[in-house]
Design an enzyme around this catalytic site. Structure first.
Site, short mmCIF file in Angstrom:
data_model
loop_
_atom_site.label_atom_id
_atom_site.label_comp_id
_atom_site.label_asym_id
_atom_site.label_seq_id
_atom_site.Cartn_x
_atom_site.Cartn_y
_atom_site.Cartn_z
N ASN A 125 -12.90 -3.29 2.20
CA ASN A 125 -13.96 -2.04 2.16
C ASN A 125 -14.68 -2.26 0.87
O ASN A 125 -14.24 -2.03 -0.20
CB ASN A 125 -13.28 -0.79 2.35
CG ASN A 125 -12.59 -0.79 3.52
OD1 ASN A 125 -13.01 -1.05 4.74
ND2 ASN A 125 -11.26 -0.35 3.62
N ASP A 152 0.75 -1.23 0.21
CA ASP A 152 -0.07 -0.09 -0.16
C ASP A 152 0.83 1.39 -0.07
O ASP A 152 1.95 1.35 0.79
CB ASP A 152 -0.91 -0.11 1.31
CG ASP A 152 -1.99 1.00 1.10
OD1 ASP A 152 -3.15 0.54 1.01
OD2 ASP A 152 -1.72 2.11 1.08
N ILE A 153 0.66 2.21 -0.71
CA ILE A 153 1.31 3.58 -0.87
C ILE A 153 1.27 4.44 0.33
O ILE A 153 2.17 5.21 0.57
CB ILE A 153 0.72 4.40 -2.24
CG1 ILE A 153 1.81 5.12 -2.65
CG2 ILE A 153 -0.48 4.88 -1.60
CD1 ILE A 153 1.62 5.75 -4.05
N HIS A 160 -10.31 -5.26 -3.50
CA HIS A 160 -8.75 -5.38 -2.71
C HIS A 160 -9.06 -5.71 -1.27
O HIS A 160 -9.91 -5.23 -0.64
CB HIS A 160 -8.06 -3.90 -3.02
CG HIS A 160 -8.57 -2.78 -2.63
ND1 HIS A 160 -9.60 -2.25 -3.07
CD2 HIS A 160 -8.46 -1.95 -1.15
CE1 HIS A 160 -9.94 -0.91 -2.63
NE2 HIS A 160 -9.27 -0.92 -1.38
N HIS A 206 -6.88 -5.92 2.00
CA HIS A 206 -5.65 -5.25 2.86
C HIS A 206 -5.37 -6.50 3.60
O HIS A 206 -6.01 -7.03 4.44
CB HIS A 206 -6.14 -4.09 3.74
CG HIS A 206 -6.78 -2.87 2.94
ND1 HIS A 206 -6.22 -1.76 2.67
CD2 HIS A 206 -7.94 -2.62 2.22
CE1 HIS A 206 -6.92 -0.51 2.25
NE2 HIS A 206 -8.07 -1.47 2.02
N GLN A 245 -14.89 2.89 0.93
CA GLN A 245 -14.13 2.06 -0.42
C GLN A 245 -13.76 3.31 -1.26
O GLN A 245 -14.48 3.95 -1.86
CB GLN A 245 -14.91 1.15 -0.96
CG GLN A 245 -14.09 0.43 -2.46
CD GLN A 245 -14.73 -0.49 -2.93
OE1 GLN A 245 -15.91 -0.73 -2.81
NE2 GLN A 245 -14.08 -1.31 -3.88
#
Ligand code: 5GP
Length: 127
Positions: A97, A35-36, A110, A112, A104
């Site tokens: 989410n 994740d960024i 996606h 996590h 979301q």
């Protein structure tokens, strides 16, 4: 529920190679990358390569092969990131989410994978 998929969402662009990502794992039907904006020492996103908006969209319409691949990819990421409980690892949380109540942000399914620190309770306790 009929979903319309936005081909310009950020994860679609990552899948097309238009935006770089820090890949953790790639399989036939799935991609996992850091994740960024990580919320924990381990924060990896696992996405199916197919155009699915939410978990229910994926679960209801993806092929068995895609579902098995994605499920195993999540497990492989947990093992690779050394967060599977036991043998010195302390565990992890997986979150997906879906929709506006869940906030979301990216309309491509996606999951996590979070770990590497004490994560606390799943949700704030309502008063
Ligand atoms: P959501 O709120 O939709 O469940 O989570 C979206 C996640 O995608 C956020 O944690 C956010 O930091 C991450 N994200 C958004 N844009 C990018 C990007 O361009 N690259 C990566 N690696 N993660 C992103």
């Amino acid at each position: 529920m009929a979903y319309s998929y936005d081909n310009e969402n950020i994860f679609a662009r990552i899948l097309r190679g238009e935006i770089p990502n820090d890949t953790v794992l790639e399989t036939e039907h799935s991609l996992a990358f850091h994740d960024i904006n990580p919320q924990a020492p381990v924060h990896v996103l696992v996405i199916p390569k197919g155009p699915y908006v939410t978990y229910d969209h994926f679960a209801g319409t993806a092929s068995s092969g895609e579902i098995v691949d994605f499920t195993r990819a999540v497990g492989m990421v947990c093992a690779q990131m050394e967060v599977t409980p036991g043998a010195g690892n302390a565990g992890y949380r997986i979150i997906a989410n879906n929709g506006s109540d869940a906030v979301q942000e990216v309309p491509h399914l996606h999951v996590h994978v979070l770990g590497g620190r004490l994560l606390g309770r799943m949700l704030p306790v309502f008063a």
